[in-house]
Each structure stands twice: as C-alpha cells, then as structure tokens.
Design a protein around this motif. Structure first.
Motif, mmCIF file in Angstrom:
data_model
loop_
_atom_site.group_PDB
_atom_site.id
_atom_site.type_symbol
_atom_site.label_atom_id
_atom_site.label_comp_id
_atom_site.label_asym_id
_atom_site.label_seq_id
_atom_site.Cartn_x
_atom_site.Cartn_y
_atom_site.Cartn_z
ATOM 1 N N ILE A 46 8.778 -21.422 -16.400
ATOM 2 C CA ILE A 46 9.851 -22.007 -15.594
ATOM 3 C C ILE A 46 10.071 -21.223 -14.297
ATOM 4 C CG2 ILE A 46 10.979 -23.095 -17.554
ATOM 5 C CD1 ILE A 46 13.122 -20.848 -17.349
ATOM 6 N N ASP A 47 9.529 -20.001 -14.237
ATOM 7 C CA ASP A 47 9.692 -19.188 -13.039
ATOM 8 C C ASP A 47 8.815 -17.941 -13.158
ATOM 9 O OD1 ASP A 47 10.708 -18.408 -10.563
ATOM 10 O OD2 ASP A 47 12.689 -17.861 -11.322
ATOM 11 N N ARG A 48 8.670 -17.255 -12.032
ATOM 12 C CA ARG A 48 8.114 -15.897 -12.000
ATOM 13 C C ARG A 48 9.121 -15.087 -11.221
ATOM 14 N NH1 ARG A 48 1.972 -14.748 -11.122
ATOM 15 N NH2 ARG A 48 2.792 -12.807 -11.890
ATOM 16 N N ARG A 49 9.520 -13.932 -11.784
ATOM 17 C CA ARG A 49 10.562 -13.128 -11.161
ATOM 18 C C ARG A 49 10.205 -11.666 -11.152
ATOM 19 N NH1 ARG A 49 15.139 -15.482 -14.798
ATOM 20 N NH2 ARG A 49 15.140 -17.583 -13.996
ATOM 21 N N LYS A 50 10.740 -10.969 -10.153
ATOM 22 C CA LYS A 50 10.672 -9.516 -10.150
ATOM 23 C C LYS A 50 11.777 -9.014 -11.065
ATOM 24 C CE LYS A 50 8.715 -8.131 -5.772
ATOM 25 N NZ LYS A 50 8.940 -7.452 -4.500
ATOM 26 N N VAL A 51 11.392 -8.178 -12.012
ATOM 27 C CA VAL A 51 12.348 -7.614 -12.966
ATOM 28 C C VAL A 51 12.205 -6.104 -12.922
ATOM 29 C CG1 VAL A 51 13.000 -7.495 -15.404
ATOM 30 C CG2 VAL A 51 12.202 -9.660 -14.444
ATOM 31 N N ARG A 52 13.333 -5.418 -12.896
ATOM 32 C CA ARG A 52 13.318 -3.959 -12.942
ATOM 33 C C ARG A 52 13.402 -3.544 -14.414
ATOM 34 N NH1 ARG A 52 14.097 -0.711 -8.866
ATOM 35 N NH2 ARG A 52 15.264 -2.279 -7.705
ATOM 36 N N SER A 53 12.401 -2.830 -14.880
ATOM 37 C CA SER A 53 12.356 -2.408 -16.284
ATOM 38 C C SER A 53 13.251 -1.191 -16.498
ATOM 39 C CB SER A 53 10.917 -2.085 -16.692
ATOM 40 O OG SER A 53 10.460 -0.966 -15.986
ATOM 41 N N SER A 54 13.376 -0.782 -17.738
ATOM 42 C CA SER A 54 14.235 0.352 -18.082
ATOM 43 C C SER A 54 13.770 1.659 -17.439
ATOM 44 C CB SER A 54 14.318 0.518 -19.598
ATOM 45 O OG SER A 54 13.031 0.730 -20.131
ATOM 46 N N ASN A 55 12.489 1.725 -17.057
ATOM 47 C CA ASN A 55 11.997 2.940 -16.394
ATOM 48 C C ASN A 55 12.164 2.884 -14.873
ATOM 49 O OD1 ASN A 55 9.944 1.298 -15.482
ATOM 50 N ND2 ASN A 55 8.361 2.194 -16.769
ATOM 51 N N GLY A 56 12.785 1.811 -14.380
ATOM 52 C CA GLY A 56 13.079 1.697 -12.952
ATOM 53 C C GLY A 56 12.024 0.997 -12.129
ATOM 54 N N LYS A 57 10.885 0.680 -12.724
ATOM 55 C CA LYS A 57 9.810 0.015 -11.976
ATOM 56 C C LYS A 57 10.057 -1.493 -11.937
ATOM 57 C CE LYS A 57 6.179 3.338 -13.006
ATOM 58 N NZ LYS A 57 4.895 3.548 -13.667
ATOM 59 N N GLN A 58 9.715 -2.093 -10.796
ATOM 60 C CA GLN A 58 9.805 -3.544 -10.675
ATOM 61 C C GLN A 58 8.445 -4.153 -10.940
ATOM 62 O OE1 GLN A 58 11.305 -4.881 -6.907
ATOM 63 N NE2 GLN A 58 13.403 -4.882 -7.633
ATOM 64 N N GLU A 59 8.447 -5.283 -11.640
ATOM 65 C CA GLU A 59 7.199 -5.994 -11.876
ATOM 66 C C GLU A 59 7.463 -7.492 -11.898
ATOM 67 O OE1 GLU A 59 5.509 -4.925 -15.671
ATOM 68 O OE2 GLU A 59 7.344 -5.377 -16.748
ATOM 69 N N MET A 60 6.448 -8.259 -11.525
ATOM 70 C CA MET A 60 6.543 -9.712 -11.606
ATOM 71 C C MET A 60 6.287 -10.123 -13.051
ATOM 72 S SD MET A 60 7.394 -11.203 -8.838
ATOM 73 C CE MET A 60 6.877 -12.900 -8.913
ATOM 74 N N ARG A 61 7.155 -10.980 -13.558
ATOM 75 C CA ARG A 61 7.005 -11.450 -14.938
ATOM 76 C C ARG A 61 7.107 -12.958 -14.990
ATOM 77 N NH1 ARG A 61 10.992 -7.578 -18.509
ATOM 78 N NH2 ARG A 61 10.128 -5.570 -17.867
ATOM 79 N N TYR A 62 6.386 -13.532 -15.943
ATOM 80 C CA TYR A 62 6.550 -14.944 -16.247
ATOM 81 C C TYR A 62 7.891 -15.118 -16.947
ATOM 82 C CZ TYR A 62 1.574 -15.604 -15.360
ATOM 83 O OH TYR A 62 0.336 -15.650 -14.786
ATOM 84 N N VAL A 63 8.553 -16.227 -16.640
ATOM 85 C CA VAL A 63 9.808 -16.573 -17.306
ATOM 86 C C VAL A 63 9.576 -17.883 -18.043
ATOM 87 C CG1 VAL A 63 12.268 -17.059 -17.038
ATOM 88 C CG2 VAL A 63 11.132 -15.491 -15.450
#
Length: 155
Positions: free
Chosen positions: A82-99
C-alpha cells in the motif's frame, strides 16, 4: 480527570506489554507481539522479500519466522503493497520499507493495521505493534503480559 474522559477510557480493554495476536490473512498465523506505544508504526519480521506485479498492482511475497528464537519454521506470505515509507528504526537509522495492510485480531477484536516489513531477526519479537495500530482501542499495562491472549496450542 474529567468524568467524561474517565468513562471513555474505562471502556477500553487492558492489554499487557506483550500479547499473542492472530493474522487471519496469513493462514490464521498466531504470533507473539511486543506492544510498543513508543513506536508509531507496526513492524513485522520479514525476509526473502520479493516485489512483483499482480494485475498491475505492486505486491510482495515474503517469508516470516513467526516464533521467537526459532529460525527453522518459516511461513510464506503474500500481500499487496500500500506504500513505501522511510522509517527510523530503534537504532536511529532510516530505511525504506514496504507497507502492507493486514487484519489483526487481539482480545476478541479484529481490525485493519498498517505494517512495515523489516528484517527483525536480531530483535526479540517478530512483530511490534505501534501506537497507530493500538490507538483508541486499548490501554497498556506495562508490567503485565498476556492479559487477553494465550499461546497457540502448538507453541
């Protein structure tokens, strides 16, 4: 606290900081979830993620290890993106993820939830439920576990 707010909150189900949930669209799969009001987005451990087009729409096939500390049991899944988003993980890094969107069942209730797909192999829980999925449904007892769920018989 105003009496109206107290009444509104008193109708919400109290859940523990971890609960067993069901994902009906993935064969009724039951998974242990960490309830994390500090995370906005829910996240599912996924690997071998493969994007594809089905009738012109983006879908992903992926595998999950539904149980903690068990990499032997893998479950194949298929979901529409339904989307692809930048998400900040618990370690502080941002990554593109499938939603993806999936129905989630907990405490006798079922509702659609947006879930990002990420490799959570190093994390303790295969599924993290963020505050967007929980909003206006539950109160969280941070010192208790499994208040509204029991583990599956095979686990």
């Amino acid at each position: 606290m105003a009496s109206g707010k107290k009444k509104k909150y008193s109708k919400r189900l109290i859940i523990g900081w971890r609960e067993w949930v069901t994902l009906p669209e993935f064969g009724g799969l039951q998974m242990k979830a960490k309830i994390d009001s500090g995370a906005r987005t829910s996240s599912l451990h996924a690997f071998h993620i493969r994007e594809m087009l089905i009738d012109g729409a983006p879908w992903v096939s992926f595998d999950i290890h539904p149980f903690q500390n068990n990499r032997h049991h893998a479950h194949a899944c298929l979901a529409q993106v339904i989307d692809r988003r930048k998400v900040r993980s618990s370690n502080g890094k941002q990554e593109m993820r499938y939603v993806i969107e999936s129905t989630l069942s907990l405490g006798g209730d079922s509702w659609p939830v947006e879930i990002t797909l990420a490799n959570r192999d190093e994390m303790g829980f295969r599924l993290l439920l963020g505050r967007t999925a929980l909003r206006k449904r539950f109160l969280i007892h941070c010192g208790r576990s499994y208040l509204v769920s029991v583990p599956p018989a095979s686990h």
